[in-house]
Design an enzyme around this catalytic site. Structure first.
Site, PDB file in Angstrom:
ATOM      1  N   SER A  25      48.632  44.214  34.374  1.00 40.64           N
ATOM      2  CA  SER A  25      49.736  43.900  35.299  1.00 40.64           C
ATOM      3  C   SER A  25      49.927  42.393  35.375  1.00 40.64           C
ATOM      4  O   SER A  25      48.968  41.624  35.239  1.00 40.64           O
ATOM      5  CB  SER A  25      49.395  44.437  36.690  1.00 40.64           C
ATOM      6  OG  SER A  25      50.244  43.853  37.655  1.00 40.64           O
ATOM      7  N   LYS A  33      43.065  44.362  37.144  1.00 43.17           N
ATOM      8  CA  LYS A  33      44.030  44.372  36.047  1.00 43.17           C
ATOM      9  C   LYS A  33      43.694  43.332  34.973  1.00 43.17           C
ATOM     10  O   LYS A  33      44.013  43.531  33.796  1.00 43.17           O
ATOM     11  CB  LYS A  33      45.443  44.151  36.592  1.00 43.17           C
ATOM     12  CG  LYS A  33      45.983  45.360  37.357  1.00 43.17           C
ATOM     13  CD  LYS A  33      45.832  46.637  36.545  1.00 43.17           C
ATOM     14  CE  LYS A  33      46.778  47.738  36.945  1.00 43.17           C
ATOM     15  NZ  LYS A  33      46.508  48.999  36.185  1.00 43.17           N
ATOM     16  N   TYR A  47      43.417  44.163  43.139  1.00 43.61           N
ATOM     17  CA  TYR A  47      44.250  44.711  42.058  1.00 43.61           C
ATOM     18  C   TYR A  47      44.328  43.721  40.883  1.00 43.61           C
ATOM     19  O   TYR A  47      44.211  44.110  39.713  1.00 43.61           O
ATOM     20  CB  TYR A  47      45.636  44.998  42.638  1.00 43.61           C
ATOM     21  CG  TYR A  47      46.623  45.647  41.708  1.00 43.61           C
ATOM     22  CD1 TYR A  47      46.489  46.974  41.332  1.00 43.61           C
ATOM     23  CD2 TYR A  47      47.711  44.924  41.225  1.00 43.61           C
ATOM     24  CE1 TYR A  47      47.424  47.571  40.490  1.00 43.61           C
ATOM     25  CE2 TYR A  47      48.653  45.513  40.394  1.00 43.61           C
ATOM     26  CZ  TYR A  47      48.506  46.835  40.032  1.00 43.61           C
ATOM     27  OH  TYR A  47      49.424  47.429  39.200  1.00 43.61           O
TER      28      TYR A  47
END
Ligand code: NAD
Length: 305
Positions: free
Chosen positions: A150, A167, A163
């Protein structure tokens, strides 16, 4: 339309494929002839309604699909999924690690459990699935694995430390597995998508949400899953645009012993930061060699002797 990329007789596993990007990936792979394991979580009664609906769409279009509700964080459930795929089709060619969740909060307010959960689903979930197919792909001398990264990992986003860390871990995993899979024809890549899905609902204006459809990303997955796929690439995809994320290292400077201090680094900062001659290194040991050579050169030492 050019449909020369075919995945007939190939078996693909797509995690988190009940909706959003995973659903779109599963349908796109099936449309090219792949048999698809549609994975997503089940409800309390053990029924994975979303995944069943995707499998039904694949069957209705003349394809073959198998639903499995493994939670990717549970290695034994993931092994069961791979065993069922092998029982049914006797091979696994493609693994799309797509399942994911968010637990957004600023780092100051983020409970460690939220950090662990996000790492567990994205990083360990991808590790569990990859571990379960790795030996099969080695034995077959064929495999195409995609990790879902991401822009949050590649560039950072406020309130997404968990996150983003998970990622960016996809890129580290890809780098090592690319090298380990190379001689077995296992190609390992990352997709860094952006799409209007349940995950991003409310985070973008309606028009942008519609423009960035999952279907505009999935051709990238088909490309990375194909026999002619590259390896160790981070493909950024959204709204029909495709680009590569790349990591470079500046040439840097070597400080002689009398200058080998923090002050020496401060004085040389502009040269350290100078992008002229920066390179993409192919493995960690390339950096070791580069640094050792620079040092030897500066000190007049011949490493060959
Ligand atoms: P989504 O929420 O629509 O779909 C994610 C799916 O994963 C859901 O169906 C969910 O049930 C499933 N899932 C979650 N945890 C699971 C688990 N433990 N085991 C099995 N399945 C599980 O989200 P999406 O936008 O389609 O995201 C797909 C992937 O793309 C995720 O990895 C996400 O982080 C990544 N991503 C999305 C965007 C975006 O803009 N949508 C951007 C960058 C990365």
């Amino acid at each position: 339309m050019n449909m020369s990329i075919r995945l007939d007789d190939q078996v693909a596993i797509v995690t988190g494929a009940g909706r959003g990007l995973g659903r779109s990936h599963a349908l796109a792979l099936a449309a090219r002839g792949a048999k698809v394991v549609v994975n997503d979580l089940a409800d309390a009664d053990g029924y994975a309604a979303d995944a069943q609906a995707v499998a039904a769409e694949i069957s209705a279009a003349g394809g073959e699909a198998l639903v499995h509700s493994a939670n990717v964080t549970d290695h034994s459930q993931v092994e069961d999924m791979v065993t069922k795929a092998m029982d049914q089709w006797n091979r696994v060619d493609i693994l799309i690690n797509n399942a994911g969740i968010l637990r957004d909060k600023t780092f100051a307010k983020m409970p460690l459990d939220d950090f662990r959960l996000v790492i567990d689903v994205h990083l360990m979930g991808s590790v569990n699935c990859t571990k379960a197919v790795w030996e099969i792909m080695r034995q077959q001398s064929y495999g195409r694995i995609v990790f879902t990264s991401s822009s949050t990992g590649l560039y950072g986003n406020f309130g997404q430390a968990n996150y983003g860390a998970a990622k960016m871990a996809m890129v580290g995993l890809m780098n090592a597995l690319h090298l380990e899979g190379e001689k077995y024809n296992i190609h390992v890549n990352c997709l860094a998508p952006v799409a209007g899905t349940a995950m991003t609902d409310g985070l973008m204006p309606d028009k942008v949400f519609e423009l960035l459809s999952p279907e505009s990303v999935s051709p990238g997955i088909v490309f990375l899953a194909a026999p002619g796929a590259p390896s160790r690439k981070v493909l950024c995809a959204g709204g029909g645009s495709f680009a590569l994320y790349k990591g470079f290292e500046t040439d840097g400077v070597n400080l002689l012993p009398d200058n080998l201090t923090a002050d020496g680094i401060a004085d040389a900062w502009d040269a350290i930061d100078n992008e002229l001659g920066m390179r993409q290194l192919q493995r960690g040991s390339d950096q070791t060699a580069k640094l050792a050579l620079k040092s030897a050169e500066n000190l007049g030492i011949d490493l060959a002797r």
